[in-house]
Design a protein around this motif. Structure first.
Motif, PDB file in Angstrom:
ATOM      1  N   MET A 131      33.779 -11.632 -29.322  1.00  0.00           N
ATOM      2  CA  MET A 131      33.960 -12.242 -30.628  1.00  0.00           C
ATOM      3  C   MET A 131      35.435 -12.226 -30.999  1.00  0.00           C
ATOM      4  N   VAL A 132      35.880 -13.270 -31.719  1.00  0.00           N
ATOM      5  CA  VAL A 132      37.237 -13.371 -32.243  1.00  0.00           C
ATOM      6  C   VAL A 132      37.140 -13.502 -33.757  1.00  0.00           C
ATOM      7  N   LEU A 133      37.930 -12.720 -34.471  1.00  0.00           N
ATOM      8  CA  LEU A 133      37.933 -12.776 -35.929  1.00  0.00           C
ATOM      9  C   LEU A 133      38.875 -13.859 -36.440  1.00  0.00           C
ATOM     10  N   SER A 134      38.605 -14.324 -37.652  1.00  0.00           N
ATOM     11  CA  SER A 134      39.480 -15.272 -38.331  1.00  0.00           C
ATOM     12  C   SER A 134      39.250 -15.122 -39.829  1.00  0.00           C
ATOM     13  N   GLY A 135      40.015 -15.880 -40.624  1.00  0.00           N
ATOM     14  CA  GLY A 135      39.839 -15.838 -42.067  1.00  0.00           C
ATOM     15  C   GLY A 135      38.506 -16.391 -42.519  1.00  0.00           C
ATOM     16  N   LEU A 136      37.802 -17.083 -41.624  1.00  0.00           N
ATOM     17  CA  LEU A 136      36.495 -17.662 -41.936  1.00  0.00           C
ATOM     18  C   LEU A 136      35.357 -16.843 -41.336  1.00  0.00           C
ATOM     19  N   GLY A 137      35.651 -15.663 -40.823  1.00  0.00           N
ATOM     20  CA  GLY A 137      34.619 -14.830 -40.226  1.00  0.00           C
ATOM     21  C   GLY A 137      34.757 -14.768 -38.715  1.00  0.00           C
ATOM     22  N   GLY A 138      33.686 -14.331 -38.039  1.00  0.00           N
ATOM     23  CA  GLY A 138      33.723 -14.159 -36.595  1.00  0.00           C
ATOM     24  C   GLY A 138      33.227 -15.376 -35.846  1.00  0.00           C
ATOM     25  N   HIS A 139      33.807 -15.615 -34.669  1.00  0.00           N
ATOM     26  CA  HIS A 139      33.357 -16.650 -33.745  1.00  0.00           C
ATOM     27  C   HIS A 139      32.986 -15.989 -32.423  1.00  0.00           C
ATOM     28  N   SER A 140      31.907 -16.417 -31.806  1.00  0.00           N
ATOM     29  CA  SER A 140      31.607 -15.985 -30.445  1.00  0.00           C
ATOM     30  C   SER A 140      32.574 -16.672 -29.494  1.00  0.00           C
ATOM     31  N   GLU A 141      32.862 -16.005 -28.374  1.00  0.00           N
ATOM     32  CA  GLU A 141      33.890 -16.502 -27.460  1.00  0.00           C
ATOM     33  C   GLU A 141      33.341 -16.722 -26.062  1.00  0.00           C
ATOM     34  N   LEU A 142      33.689 -17.875 -25.491  1.00  0.00           N
ATOM     35  CA  LEU A 142      33.382 -18.200 -24.102  1.00  0.00           C
ATOM     36  C   LEU A 142      34.690 -18.421 -23.361  1.00  0.00           C
ATOM     37  N   ALA A 143      34.953 -17.613 -22.354  1.00  0.00           N
ATOM     38  CA  ALA A 143      36.095 -17.830 -21.462  1.00  0.00           C
ATOM     39  C   ALA A 143      35.543 -18.311 -20.125  1.00  0.00           C
ATOM     40  N   MET A 144      35.881 -19.529 -19.733  1.00  0.00           N
ATOM     41  CA  MET A 144      35.395 -20.084 -18.479  1.00  0.00           C
ATOM     42  C   MET A 144      36.026 -19.351 -17.299  1.00  0.00           C
ATOM     43  N   PRO A 145      35.420 -19.465 -16.097  1.00  0.00           N
ATOM     44  CA  PRO A 145      35.883 -18.671 -14.945  1.00  0.00           C
ATOM     45  C   PRO A 145      37.353 -18.852 -14.602  1.00  0.00           C
ATOM     46  N   GLY A 146      37.928 -20.013 -14.878  1.00  0.00           N
ATOM     47  CA  GLY A 146      39.317 -20.252 -14.526  1.00  0.00           C
ATOM     48  C   GLY A 146      40.308 -19.892 -15.601  1.00  0.00           C
ATOM     49  N   TYR A 147      39.823 -19.341 -16.731  1.00  0.00           N
ATOM     50  CA  TYR A 147      40.730 -18.992 -17.828  1.00  0.00           C
ATOM     51  C   TYR A 147      41.414 -17.658 -17.527  1.00  0.00           C
ATOM     52  N   PRO A 148      42.751 -17.604 -17.537  1.00  0.00           N
ATOM     53  CA  PRO A 148      43.464 -16.350 -17.242  1.00  0.00           C
ATOM     54  C   PRO A 148      43.550 -15.470 -18.487  1.00  0.00           C
ATOM     55  N   ARG A 157      38.143  -7.712 -27.168  1.00  0.00           N
ATOM     56  CA  ARG A 157      37.260  -8.876 -27.105  1.00  0.00           C
ATOM     57  C   ARG A 157      35.966  -8.684 -27.891  1.00  0.00           C
ATOM     58  N   ASP A 158      35.719  -7.463 -28.359  1.00  0.00           N
ATOM     59  CA  ASP A 158      34.513  -7.206 -29.145  1.00  0.00           C
ATOM     60  C   ASP A 158      34.685  -7.595 -30.604  1.00  0.00           C
ATOM     61  N   GLY A 159      35.882  -8.080 -30.983  1.00  0.00           N
ATOM     62  CA  GLY A 159      36.098  -8.525 -32.352  1.00  0.00           C
ATOM     63  C   GLY A 159      36.671  -7.466 -33.268  1.00  0.00           C
ATOM     64  N   ALA A 160      37.114  -6.341 -32.728  1.00  0.00           N
ATOM     65  CA  ALA A 160      37.716  -5.302 -33.565  1.00  0.00           C
ATOM     66  C   ALA A 160      38.998  -5.848 -34.203  1.00  0.00           C
ATOM     67  N   PRO A 161      39.217  -5.594 -35.491  1.00  0.00           N
ATOM     68  CA  PRO A 161      40.440  -6.084 -36.151  1.00  0.00           C
ATOM     69  C   PRO A 161      41.642  -5.229 -35.796  1.00  0.00           C
ATOM     70  N   GLY A 162      42.834  -5.835 -35.856  1.00  0.00           N
ATOM     71  CA  GLY A 162      44.059  -5.067 -35.696  1.00  0.00           C
ATOM     72  C   GLY A 162      44.339  -4.245 -36.944  1.00  0.00           C
ATOM     73  N   ASP A 163      45.159  -3.196 -36.789  1.00  0.00           N
ATOM     74  CA  ASP A 163      45.456  -2.331 -37.935  1.00  0.00           C
ATOM     75  C   ASP A 163      46.947  -2.346 -38.250  1.00  0.00           C
ATOM     76  N   TYR A 164      47.317  -1.590 -39.290  1.00  0.00           N
ATOM     77  CA  TYR A 164      48.677  -1.622 -39.831  1.00  0.00           C
ATOM     78  C   TYR A 164      49.458  -0.344 -39.509  1.00  0.00           C
ATOM     79  N   THR A 165      49.018   0.418 -38.510  1.00  0.00           N
ATOM     80  CA  THR A 165      49.655   1.700 -38.228  1.00  0.00           C
ATOM     81  C   THR A 165      51.067   1.548 -37.678  1.00  0.00           C
ATOM     82  N   ARG A 166      51.410   0.419 -37.090  1.00  0.00           N
ATOM     83  CA  ARG A 166      52.723   0.253 -36.469  1.00  0.00           C
ATOM     84  C   ARG A 166      53.663  -0.617 -37.296  1.00  0.00           C
ATOM     85  N   VAL A 167      53.320  -0.866 -38.539  1.00  0.00           N
ATOM     86  CA  VAL A 167      54.190  -1.679 -39.387  1.00  0.00           C
ATOM     87  C   VAL A 167      54.476  -0.946 -40.699  1.00  0.00           C
ATOM     88  N   THR A 168      55.601  -1.309 -41.323  1.00  0.00           N
ATOM     89  CA  THR A 168      55.988  -0.747 -42.617  1.00  0.00           C
ATOM     90  C   THR A 168      55.980  -1.852 -43.666  1.00  0.00           C
TER      91      THR A 168
END
Length: 412
Positions: A131-148, A157-168
């Motif tokens: 899953m990929v998060l966005s401002g409109l909620g979560g989307h399921s993700e398909l990566a085809m075999p040739g996608y690097p 890739r499980d949709g976990a959000p990023g955090d603010y621990t490394r920014v001021t």
């Protein structure tokens, strides 16, 4: 002889149990079943195999099976493959609660989608592990075999959000724009122990890059693996994030000369007063996606003496009847380097709420490429079999940064 035969049968059973789920074989098995209990057993075996890999099921390099199980009357797919404007009905396997659709996509595609079940709201695919998060909620993700798939993003890739621990967090005072501006500043590993100046990237839609693109963690990884020179990143948040109230990102990103002045005359001096940022246009990048991609190309065009680098991700370059494209066409060539990328599934962006002439972002970006070529700009242009999504932007953000800031570049 008997022992060898028994071993062979055991191995054959194991292979049968672990084989990939095959929708056509399931239909044959159901047709040949002599009782409801046999049909039920075939479905249970099939779904056990499905859950080992998740969906969509990969049939070959270009063909996949979308699958849904539930007691419903109608299931549809909405996503990049329909440009988020149309829906595809999934076919019910008669006599079961299974629905499927066989899709054929480019081997290198990475696509996002949701499901519409009966009259309910869009949902992520419950059988898809990605899953990929966005401002409109979560989307399921398909990566085809040739996608690097970028290795640095595989862990999220499980949709976990990023955090603010490394920014001021900083709050820039009220100035040109008439309101205070929130920014989040990232410094590279080792910044506090070294008296070194660094190039700086100014990222519009900054909180989205932190949460949906995991930009601070990605920067840490690329710098520590020596794939990227150490950089400072300034994530600039628009007012009323994701809200319609004014002012908002439309106030700032729609080729607003005041916002361009704010970036050049207030944001940069503030950052360079508080951080060891290299004071040269070739060491400053302004970047953003969609509407912010338009703004990035506009800001570097307006202030090339400050921002010598610009990156437009899926830029809304059709804005105002291609106003920015025409500005580039009519003006002298500016001393800037640009990076422009766009998805092949971006020909109907914002249909229903953007003007009809604006929705084809792919066409506008191709027109921009033509103008940049005619005017002799130093630029990179890329197209990808992807859509107008954060999964697209977070991956190719890496490509652009590696282009502008390779190891051993600007840092003093």
């Amino acid at each position: 002889m008997c022992r060898a035969f028994l071993l062979c049968m055991i191995l054959l059973a194991a292979c049968t149990t672990d084989r990939m789920a095959d929708i056509e074989q399931l239909k044959k098995d159901l047709s040949a079943a002599e009782s409801a209990s046999q049909q039920k057993q075939h479905i249970e075996n099939f779904m056990r195999q499905v859950r080992l890999t998740g969906t969509p099921l990969i049939e070959n390099d270009t063909t996949v099976i979308y699958l849904y199980q539930g007691p419903n009357t109608r299931v549809r797919i909405l996503g990049d493959i329909t440009q988020w404007a149309d829906e595809i009905d999934m076919e019910n396997i008669m006599g079961t609660d299974l629905y499927y659709y066989r899709g054929v996509h480019p081997a290198e595609a990475r696509l996002e989608y949701q499901l519409l079940v009966d009259d309910g709201p869009p949902i992520t695919d419950p059988l898809c592990p990605y899953m990929v998060l966005s401002g409109l909620g979560g989307h399921s993700e398909l990566a085809m075999p040739g996608y690097p798939y970028p290795s640095v993003l595989k862990a999220v890739r499980d949709g976990a959000p990023g955090d603010y621990t490394r920014v001021t967090r900083h709050l820039l005072p009220i100035g040109i724009m008439g309101y205070a501006t929130e920014v989040y500043v990232y410094t590279p590993p080792g910044y506090d122990s070294l008296n070194t100046h660094h190039p700086t990237i100014y990222v519009l839609d900054g909180q989205d890059y932190i949460e949906y693109a995991h930009a601070p963690a990605v920067l840490d990884n690329l710098i520590e693996s020596r794939e990227l020179e150490p950089v400072i990143a300034v994530f600039i948040a628009p007012p009323n994030r994701h809200l319609m109230g004014m002012p908002n990102r439309s106030t700032e990103y729609g080729m607003n000369p005041d916002f361009a002045r704010f970036m050049a005359e207030e944001a940069v001096p503030y950052v360079e007063k508080h951080y060891r940022s290299l004071d040269h246009p070739s060491a400053r990048l302004v970047a953003g996606p969609s509407y912010a991609g338009l703004a990035s190309a506009y800001i570097s065009f307006q202030h090339p003496d400050v921002f010598g680098l610009g990156y437009s991700q899926s830029g809304y370059l059709s804005f105002g009847s291609n106003a920015l494209i025409e500005a580039y066409r009519q003006a002298r060539t500016k001393p800037i380097r640009l990076y422009v990328d766009i998805g092949l599934y971006e020909q109907m962006v914002g249909q229903g709420w953007l003007p009809d002439d604006d929705v084809n972002f792919l066409r506008a970006n191709r027109q921009f490429r033509e103008v940049l070529t005619e005017k002799g700009y130093d630029f990179v242009y890329r197209e990808y079999p992807e859509g107008h999504t954060w999964g697209n932007w977070r991956a190719h953000f890496i490509d652009a940064l590696s282009h502008f800031f390779p190891p051993g570049g600007h840092s003093e």
